[in-house]
Design an enzyme around this catalytic site. Structure first.
Site, PDB file in Angstrom:
ATOM      1  N   LYS A  54     -20.219  22.525  -0.965  1.00  0.00           N
ATOM      2  CA  LYS A  54     -20.181  23.802  -0.954  1.00  0.00           C
ATOM      3  C   LYS A  54     -21.691  24.819  -0.144  1.00  0.00           C
ATOM      4  CE  LYS A  54     -16.470  23.887  -3.059  1.00  0.00           C
ATOM      5  NZ  LYS A  54     -16.422  22.554  -3.351  1.00  0.00           N
ATOM      6  N   TYR A 264      -5.471  19.143 -12.240  1.00  0.00           N
ATOM      7  CA  TYR A 264      -6.987  19.228 -11.750  1.00  0.00           C
ATOM      8  C   TYR A 264      -7.675  19.034 -12.850  1.00  0.00           C
ATOM      9  CZ  TYR A 264     -11.189  21.885 -10.489  1.00  0.00           C
ATOM     10  OH  TYR A 264     -12.487  22.182 -10.286  1.00  0.00           O
ATOM     11  N   TYR A 290     -13.382  15.519  -8.043  1.00  0.00           N
ATOM     12  CA  TYR A 290     -12.968  15.586  -6.627  1.00  0.00           C
ATOM     13  C   TYR A 290     -13.172  14.223  -6.019  1.00  0.00           C
ATOM     14  CZ  TYR A 290     -13.228  20.577  -6.982  1.00  0.00           C
ATOM     15  OH  TYR A 290     -12.960  21.835  -7.441  1.00  0.00           O
TER      16      TYR A 290
END
Ligand SMILES: *Cc1c(COP(=O)(O)O)cnc(C)c1O
Length: 334
Positions: A54, A264, A290
């Site tokens: 990010k 998730y 992730y």
């Protein structure tokens, strides 16, 4: 395509290193797999409050926020969001307020609720404005928080989940440039895909440069039938933004949804095995949500013989190891 035309607020230690994985390669060869030349692009080392993907997106989003005269960033993510934590750090760095909305996409334990990224969010000075139930319309929740802040005289800037819009994806056009100009003849790039900005930016950049590098996204949230059009749509808009309309076709978007598991943020045996293997052979920490699942996908593709021994395959390590502390029970000592 000239990335330098877009305003950028420097946050990251860039370019990130591209390193070989020699000990892991030995172990995989000993198991009888055909192992390509394996590399890891260290986007976990972007340098911003434990790093991660990010940071690259936030360089362009922050520049946009500052150009608009914003004084507060608003964003959203799951409880253990790495994006929320990096946004909190970016806001601190730029002297802006930061308001976070966290979605309880799953209920785990106290570590998940309060340690890892959540602890860092508050240390970095962000306010956790609310914790909302799974399935909440988080985009709408951010807009109503923005209205509240405006009513108090603030100037909020709303960053979508994962920083994934064309401006954020510019960060991964930058990463694509680093990869395409590396001293390694790269054939494949593999990484975890969630809100799609990483894969969209990589595809837009790599295709605009006609690099010949293929990208494989390992889905951590949605079936490929949902994730591919999501990535495609954002990649098309990102390509238009960088002056390369038509560069990205749906056929260019490759997504493997075989490693998501039950959902998730829900640990899988393959994620735990991949994470331990990379830790024990290379001393590199992946994350449970992730990059652990992304690396499981890479190992699966190697075992399936998808890569030739002379191909060069780069795993983009998108960060997230701060989240490990929210998953202590998953990795309790054996
Ligand atoms: C957000 C995130 C991803 C996924 O990137 P997207 O651009 O949202 O697809 C991958 N790895 C980590 C560690 C992340 O925090």
């Amino acid at each position: 395509m000239q990335l330098a035309r877009f305003p950028r607020y420097r946050l990251g230690h860039l370019p990130t290193p591209l390193e070989p994985m020699p000990r892991l390669t030995e172990v995989l060869r000993a198991k009888g797999s055909t192992v390509p030349h394996l590399w890891i692009k260290r986007d976990d080392c972007t340098g911003l409050a434990t790093g991660g993907n990010k940071t690259r997106k936030l360089e362009y989003l922050l520049a946009d926020a500052l150009a608009q005269g914003a004084d507060t960033l608003i964003t959203q993510g799951a409880t253990q969001s790495n994006h929320a934590r990096q946004t909190a750090a970016a806001a601190a760095r730029a002297g802006l307020g930061c308001e976070l909305l966290l979605e309880r996409r799953q209920v785990r334990d106290d570590d998940y609720e309060a340690s890892g990224n959540v602890l860092l969010d508050t240390i970095l000075g962000a306010r956790i404005a609310d914790r909302l139930p799974a399935g909440t319309d988080m985009a709408a929740a951010m807009e109503s928080l923005a209205d509240e802040l405006r009513a108090k005289g603030k100037r909020p800037y709303v960053i979508p989940g994962g920083g994934s819009n064309p401006v954020g994806a510019l960060g991964y056009v930058g990463c694509a440039q680093e990869l395409a100009t590396a001293d390694v003849p790269i054939d494949w790039v593999v990484h975890a895909t969630g809100s799609a900005g990483t894969q969209a930016g990589l595809l837009a950049g790599l295709l605009a440069m006609r690099s010949g590098i293929q990208v494989l996204g390992v889905s951590v949230r949605q079936p490929a039938a949902v994730q591919r059009p999501l990535v495609h749509d954002l990649a098309v808009r990102t390509a238009e933004l960088i002056g390369a309309p038509g560069a990205v076709g749906l056929d260019d978007v490759q997504v493997d949804d075989g490693w998501t598991g039950p959902g998730y943020g829900v640990p899988t045996d393959e994620m735990v095995a991949a994470l331990r293997l990379v830790a024990e052979t290379e001393g590199i920490l992946l994350d449970p949500v992730y990059s652990g699942k992304g690396f499981a996908g890479l190992l699966g593709a190697i075992e399936a013989g998808r890569f030739g021994a002379d191909e060069h395959v780069v795993f983009v390590h998108t960060g997230g190891s701060a989240g490990l502390f929210g998953y202590r029970s998953t990795f309790a000592p054996r």
